[in-house]
Design an enzyme around this catalytic site. Structure first.
Site, PDB file in Angstrom:
ATOM      1  N   SER A 285       0.867  -1.193   0.000  1.00  0.00           N
ATOM      2  CA  SER A 285       0.000   0.000   0.000  1.00  0.00           C
ATOM      3  C   SER A 285       0.892   1.228   0.000  1.00  0.00           C
ATOM      4  O   SER A 285       2.094   1.131   0.242  1.00  0.00           O
ATOM      5  CB  SER A 285      -0.873   0.019   1.259  1.00  0.00           C
ATOM      6  OG  SER A 285      -0.139   0.514   2.366  1.00  0.00           O
ATOM      7  N   ASP A 286       0.330   2.398  -0.263  1.00  0.00           N
ATOM      8  CA  ASP A 286       1.111   3.593   0.021  1.00  0.00           C
ATOM      9  C   ASP A 286       0.937   3.897   1.514  1.00  0.00           C
ATOM     10  O   ASP A 286       0.172   3.248   2.226  1.00  0.00           O
ATOM     11  CB  ASP A 286       0.721   4.772  -0.883  1.00  0.00           C
ATOM     12  CG  ASP A 286       1.859   5.800  -0.981  1.00  0.00           C
ATOM     13  OD1 ASP A 286       2.788   5.755  -0.149  1.00  0.00           O
ATOM     14  OD2 ASP A 286       1.820   6.664  -1.880  1.00  0.00           O
ATOM     15  N   TRP A 287       1.640   4.880   1.978  1.00  0.00           N
ATOM     16  CA  TRP A 287       1.710   5.232   3.412  1.00  0.00           C
ATOM     17  C   TRP A 287       0.289   5.373   3.997  1.00  0.00           C
ATOM     18  O   TRP A 287      -0.399   6.348   3.706  1.00  0.00           O
ATOM     19  CB  TRP A 287       2.489   6.533   3.531  1.00  0.00           C
ATOM     20  CG  TRP A 287       2.779   7.034   4.899  1.00  0.00           C
ATOM     21  CD1 TRP A 287       1.893   7.605   5.768  1.00  0.00           C
ATOM     22  CD2 TRP A 287       4.048   7.039   5.555  1.00  0.00           C
ATOM     23  NE1 TRP A 287       2.521   7.965   6.912  1.00  0.00           N
ATOM     24  CE2 TRP A 287       3.857   7.637   6.818  1.00  0.00           C
ATOM     25  CE3 TRP A 287       5.333   6.606   5.216  1.00  0.00           C
ATOM     26  CZ2 TRP A 287       4.881   7.825   7.729  1.00  0.00           C
ATOM     27  CZ3 TRP A 287       6.360   6.795   6.125  1.00  0.00           C
ATOM     28  CH2 TRP A 287       6.134   7.389   7.363  1.00  0.00           C
ATOM     29  N   ASN A 288      -0.124   4.402   4.752  1.00  0.00           N
ATOM     30  CA  ASN A 288      -1.451   4.387   5.393  1.00  0.00           C
ATOM     31  C   ASN A 288      -2.602   4.488   4.392  1.00  0.00           C
ATOM     32  O   ASN A 288      -3.693   4.935   4.738  1.00  0.00           O
ATOM     33  CB  ASN A 288      -1.550   5.506   6.439  1.00  0.00           C
ATOM     34  CG  ASN A 288      -2.816   5.381   7.283  1.00  0.00           C
ATOM     35  OD1 ASN A 288      -3.262   4.268   7.545  1.00  0.00           O
ATOM     36  ND2 ASN A 288      -3.405   6.492   7.675  1.00  0.00           N
ATOM     37  N   SER A 289      -2.377   4.093   3.156  1.00  0.00           N
ATOM     38  CA  SER A 289      -3.487   4.217   2.200  1.00  0.00           C
ATOM     39  C   SER A 289      -4.596   3.210   2.509  1.00  0.00           C
ATOM     40  O   SER A 289      -5.726   3.383   2.056  1.00  0.00           O
ATOM     41  CB  SER A 289      -3.002   4.092   0.748  1.00  0.00           C
ATOM     42  OG  SER A 289      -2.565   2.790   0.455  1.00  0.00           O
TER      43      SER A 289
END
Ligand code: NOJ
Length: 751
Positions: A285-289
Site C-alpha cells: 500500500s502507500d503510506w497508510n493508504s
C-alpha cells in the site's frame, strides 16, 4: 535468542540442495508458509516506518508508530527508513533471533534519484532521452543503497504527469506514455540488475498504481476522474511494461478513480495486475493508504478497510497497522479467506527469497562495503554526465551561449546554494553537498572574471518538515548590489528557480511562476543589462512568459544533483553541447493547464487565429510556451522529408520510415530524432499524435545521418472501443522531427 536452531534448520536444510532451482525455492516459501501461525502470517503483511516521519505524516510525537513488541514477536514483515548497514544488521538480528521462525525483515526506502550520490531529479533526467544513462544511474543508486543495508526502493514512479501544478511531476518521466514506459523499464533494470539476490541490486517498485498523476487541479492526494480507455491507453502502459520486465513490487496510489480508491480496487489489482498480466510480485500500500479508506469514505473502520484492501489485492500495509490489527479476526470470521491471506504472504516471502534474505538474512549488512561504495569517483563522474545530459537549452538568441565574455556577473539566490540542486527525495544525501553553480563556473572557467550578488532571498527554513514553505516576498535590500554588479558585467547569469522542497510530494502549487521576488529582480537587472543567461533550477515546468519573451538565453537546469554546478558550467562554457529535450510541456499560463502534446482533436479543433466557435482559450496562444520534445543545441540540424518503405501496410507486416538529419553547423552535436504516429480514424477518439520511437545520436559537424524507424502492429495497437487491444485498419500519419512541434510527415494505410 529464541528459536535460532529451528531457523537454522529450516534454512540450512532447504538451502543445501536447492539454491538455484526456482521450483524448490517456491517449495521453500510454501514450507515456511505451512509452519506459520495465523498471527505470523498477518505479521508478514505489516510494514512500519522507523524514526521521524521523513516520508509521510505520523503521530504528533514526531515518531512513527512502529511497535517494538510487534517487531519482536513476528508481527512486522518489513520496515522503511532504517538506514546504514549497522542499524539494519541490529534490527535484523533482533527479529531473526527473537521470533519463532526467524523470518528476516525486508528494508525499504525511497531512493528516487540516488542514495548518497545524487543524480538529477527523474523529470530532469528524463530530458536526456538516454535510456542507457537512466539504467546506469539507477544501477549506481542500487549499489550505494544495497551497501547501506536497504534492499528495496520505492521507485521508479511511473505516473504520467500532465499537470505541472502537481509537485510530484519531479519524480516521473513527464507527460508521455510511450517514453514513460521505456524509462520505467530502464530504471527497473538498473535497480534490479540481472539477479535480485546479488548484494548490489535492489528490488524496484512500480508506483503509484494507478492514476495518481491525474489528481484534480494538480492537488496532491486529490480525486481522479479518468475514463477506462484513458486508464488503459495512457496511464497503465508503463506499469504493464515494468511488470513484463519483472519489477519485484507494485505500490498502490492514494487516489480514487471515479469513486474507487486504488488500494481497494479489485479491477486494478486482481483483474488486471494479478489476473490478465499474471503478475507474481508483491503489492504494498502507500503510506497508510489502507487506513485512508476511512477518510475516503468507503470504509467505516480499519477493520473494514483491511478487509477491502486485502480482498482487492493489496498485500502489504505500509504504516497503517490496519492489517496487523484486524486480519486475524477477519480470517477467523471468514471475511477474508485463508487463500487470500496465503497468497499475500507467499508474495512477501517470495520477495525475501528472491532477494536472498531467506538464504542469508545478513547478506546486505556489510559496513566495510558501505564505507567503500558511497560517492565513489565513478559515481560522481556519472552524476556529472547525467546532469549535463539532462539540461535543456530553451532559448539562445544571438548565440549568447556558449559564453564568450570575460566579465560575467552571477546573480540570484540559487547561485551559491549547495542544497537546492540536490532536490527533493534526496535519500541519504548530505545537506549542502551539491556543487553550486558559482563553484562550477569559477572552477571550470578560471580565466573569466566572475562577480556575484545574491539579489534576493528565496525561502526561509526549507526542509521536509515545514508544512507551508515560506517564500521571501518583501526584502529587496539586495537589489541595489545586484544592479551594481550587473552594470559592470558583459553578461549576467541569473540563477533563479524553486527551492528543493517546493516540488515533490505534497508540494502542489496554484501559481507556477518564479516564486518570491525573483521575477522582479530579473526585470530590474534587465533594465541595466540585457545580456542575460537565465539558468533555472526547478522541479516542474514553470510559467515563464515574460522571461521567454525578453531574456535572450534560457537554460533549464532542474535540480541536477551532486554535480549540478560542474554540469551547468560544462554547458555554459561549451565544453558540453546541450542535447536535452523537454518531456513535459511548459504552459503559457496556469489557466492553460493541462497542456500536453498528445491531446485529442475534439469535434472543433482550432486551426488558426480569429476563430470563434472552436476549442481554444480566447486570451492565450493555443500551444504551450515550450512543447514536449523541444530543446536546442549549439549545433543546428535539418531534416529531410520522411520516406516510407510502402504506402500500404499489411496486418502483421512492418514498414519503415526513413529520414536524413544533417548537422549544418561547425559543432558536433547530439540529436534526439523523434517518431510520432496519428491514427486518423478510430473506434474511439485518438490523440493528434503519439510518440512511438526515438533515437539519440551524435552527428558530427557537417555530417548527414540516416535514421530508420520500424512501424509494427504493436506500435499501432491500442485499447479499442470494446477494450480489446489491437490495431484498426485505416489511414495513419507518420511524423518525424526534432520536437512534437517541428515535424515532417507522410501517410500510409493499414489494410
Ligand atoms: C508516500 C509516497 O506517496 C510514496 O511514494 C512513498 O514511497 C511512501 N510515502 C514511503 O515513503
Amino acid at each position: 535468542m529464541k528459536f535460532t536452531v529451528p531457523l537454522a534448520m529450516v534454512f540450512g536444510v532447504l538451502i543445501a540442495g536447492c539454491s538455484n532451482d526456482s521450483t524448490k525455492k517456491d517449495n521453500r516459501v510454501d514450507q515456511l508458509l505451512s509452519q506459520m501461525t495465523l498471527e505470523e502470517k498477518v505479521g508478514q503483511l505489516n510494514q512500519y516506518a522507523v524514526g521521524p516521519e521523513l516520508t509521510g505524516p505520523g503521530e504528533k510525537t514526531g515518531q512513527t508508530k512502529i511497535r517494538y513488541d510487534q517487531l519482536m514477536s513476528g508481527q512486522v514483515g518489513s520496515v522503511l527508513n532504517v538506514l546504514g548497514a549497522k542499524n539494519g544488521r541490529e534490527m535484523q538480528q533482533q527479529v531473526v533471533e527473537n521470533t519463532r521462525l526467524g523470518i528476516p525483515l525486508v528494508f525499504g526506502y525511497d531512493v528516487i534519484h540516488g542514495y548518497k550520490t545524487i543524480f538529477p531529479i527523474p523529470l530532469g533526467e528524463s530530458s536526456s532521452w538516454d535510456l542507457g544513462l537512466m539504467e546506469a544511474t539507477a544501477r549506481v543508486a542500487a549499489v550505494e543503497t544495497s551497501a547501506a543495508g536497504v534492499q528495496w526502493t520505492f521507485a521508479p514512479m511511473m505516473d504520467v504527469g500532465r499537470d505541472p501544478r502537481w509537485g510530484r511531476v519531479m519524480e516521473g518521466a513527464g507527460e508521455d506514455t510511450y517514453l514513460g514506459a521505456e524509462i520505467a523499464k530502464a530504471r527497473v533494470k538498473g535497480f534490479q540488475g540481472g539477479d535480485l539476490s546479488s548484494t548490489n541490486t535492489i528490488a524496484a517498485c512500480a508506483k503509484h498504481f494507478a492514476g495518481y498523476g491525474f489528481s484534480e487541479s494538480g492537488k496532491d492526494y486529490n480525486n481522479v476522474y479518468i475514463g477506462q480507455h484513458m486508464l488503459l491507453n495512457t496511464v497503465i502502459p508503463p506499469f504493464k511494461a515494468s511488470a513484463e520486465v519483472g519489477v519485484a513490487t507494485f505500490m498502490n496510489s492514494f487516489n480514487d478513480i471515479d469513486g474507487i480508491p486504488s488500494t481497494a480496487n479489485p479491477y486494478l489489482l486482481r483483474d488486471l495486475l494479478k489476473g490478465d498480466w499474471k503478475y507474481d510480485g508483491m503489492v504494498v500500500s502507500d503510506w497508510n493508504s489502507v487506513g485512508e479508506l476511512i477518510p475516503h469514505g468507503v470504509a467505516r473502520s480499519k477493520y473494514e478497510a483491511a478487509r477491502m484492501a486485502i480482498n482487492a489485492g493489496s498485500d502489504m500495509d505500509m504504516e497503517g497497522a490496519a492489517f496487523v490489527e484486524n486480519l486475524k479476526q477477519l480470517v477467523e470470521k471468514g471475511e477474508v479467506s485463508m487463500n487470500v491471506l496465503d497468497d499475500a504472504v507467499r508474495r512477501v516471502l517470495t520477495l525475501k527469497q528472491r532477494l536472498g534474505l531467506l538464504d542469508d538474512p545478513y547478506k546486505y549488512f556489510d559496513e566495510a562495503r558501505e564505507a567503500e561504495q558511497m560517492m565513489k569517483k565513478e559515481h560522481l563522474d556519472l552524476a556529472r554526465d547525467a546532469a549535463r545530459k539532462s539540461i535543456v537549452l530553451l532559448k539562445n538568441e544571438g548565440n549568447l551561449l556558449p559564453l564568450k565574455a570575460n566579465r560575467i556577473a552571477v546573480i540570484g539566490p540559487l547561485a551559491k546554494d549547495k542544497d537546492t540542486p540536490i532536490g527533493n527525495w534526496r535519500a541519504a544525501a548530505e545537506p549542502n553537498s551539491a556543487v553550486s553553480l558559482f563553484e562550477g563556473l569559477t572552477e571550470g572557467m578560471p580565466d573569466v572574471n566572475f562577480s556575484y550578488a545574491e539579489g534576493c532571498k528565496l525561502s526561509i527554513g526549507p526542509n521536509n518538515f515545514v508544512n507551508e514553505l515560506q517564500i521571501e516576498n518583501s526584502d529587496r535590500s539586495g537589489f541595489a548590489e545586484a544592479i551594481r554588479v550587473a552594470r559592470g558585467a558583459e553578461v549576467v547569469i541569473m540563477n533563479l528557480g524553486e527551492p528543493a522542497y517546493m516540488s515533490g510530494e505534497a508540494r502542489s502549487r496554484s501559481d507556477i511562476g518564479l516564486p518570491g521576488l525573483q521575477l522582479e529582480l530579473l526585470k530590474e537587472i534587465y533594465k541595466v543589462n540585457k545580456n542575460i543567461v537565465l539558468v533555472m533550477m526547478n522541479g516542474r515546468p514553470l510559467t515563464i512568459e515574460w522571461e521567454a519573451e525578453n531574456i535572450p538565453a534560457i537554460v533549464e537546469a532542474w535540480h541536477l544533483g551532486s554535480m549540478a554546478g560542474h554540469a551547468i558550467a560544462d554547458v555554459l562554457s561549451g565544453r558540453y553541447n546541450p542535447s536535452g529535450k523537454l518531456t513535459m510541456s511548459f504552459p503559457r499560463s496556469v489557466g492553460q493547464i493541462p497542456v500536453y502534446y498528445n491531446h485529442k482533436m475534439s469535434g472543433r479543433p482550432s486551426t488558426g487565429p480569429n476563430m470563434v466557435f472552436y476549442t481554444h482559450h480566447m486570451d492565450v496562444d493555443r500551444g504551450p510556451r515550450y512543447p514536449f520534445g523541444y530543446g536546442l543545441s549549439y549545433s543546428t540540424f535539418s531534416y529531410s522529408p520522411v520516406v516510407l518503405s510502402d504506402s500500404v501496410k499489411a496486418n502483421g507486416k512492418s514498414i519503415t520510415a526513413k529520414v536524413t538529419v544533417t548537422n549544418n553547423s561547425a559543432v558536433d552535436g547530439e540529436e534526439v530524432v523523434q517518431l510520432y504516429i496519428r491514427d486518423v480514424v478510430g473506434s474511439i477518439t485518438r490523440p493528434v499524435m503519439e510518440l512511438k520511437g526515438f533515437q539519440k545520436t551524435m552527428i558530427s559537424a557537417g555530417e548527414s545521418k540516416e535514421f530508420t524507424f520500424e512501424i509494427t502492429d504493436e506500435l499501432l495497437s491500442f485499447y479499442r472501443l470494446d477494450f480489446s487491444f489491437g490495431t484498426e485498419p485505416g489511414d495513419f500519419e507518420v511524423f518525424v522531427g526534432s520536437s512534437s512541434a517541428n515535424l515532417q510527415s507522410a501517410r500510409f494505410t493499414l489494410k
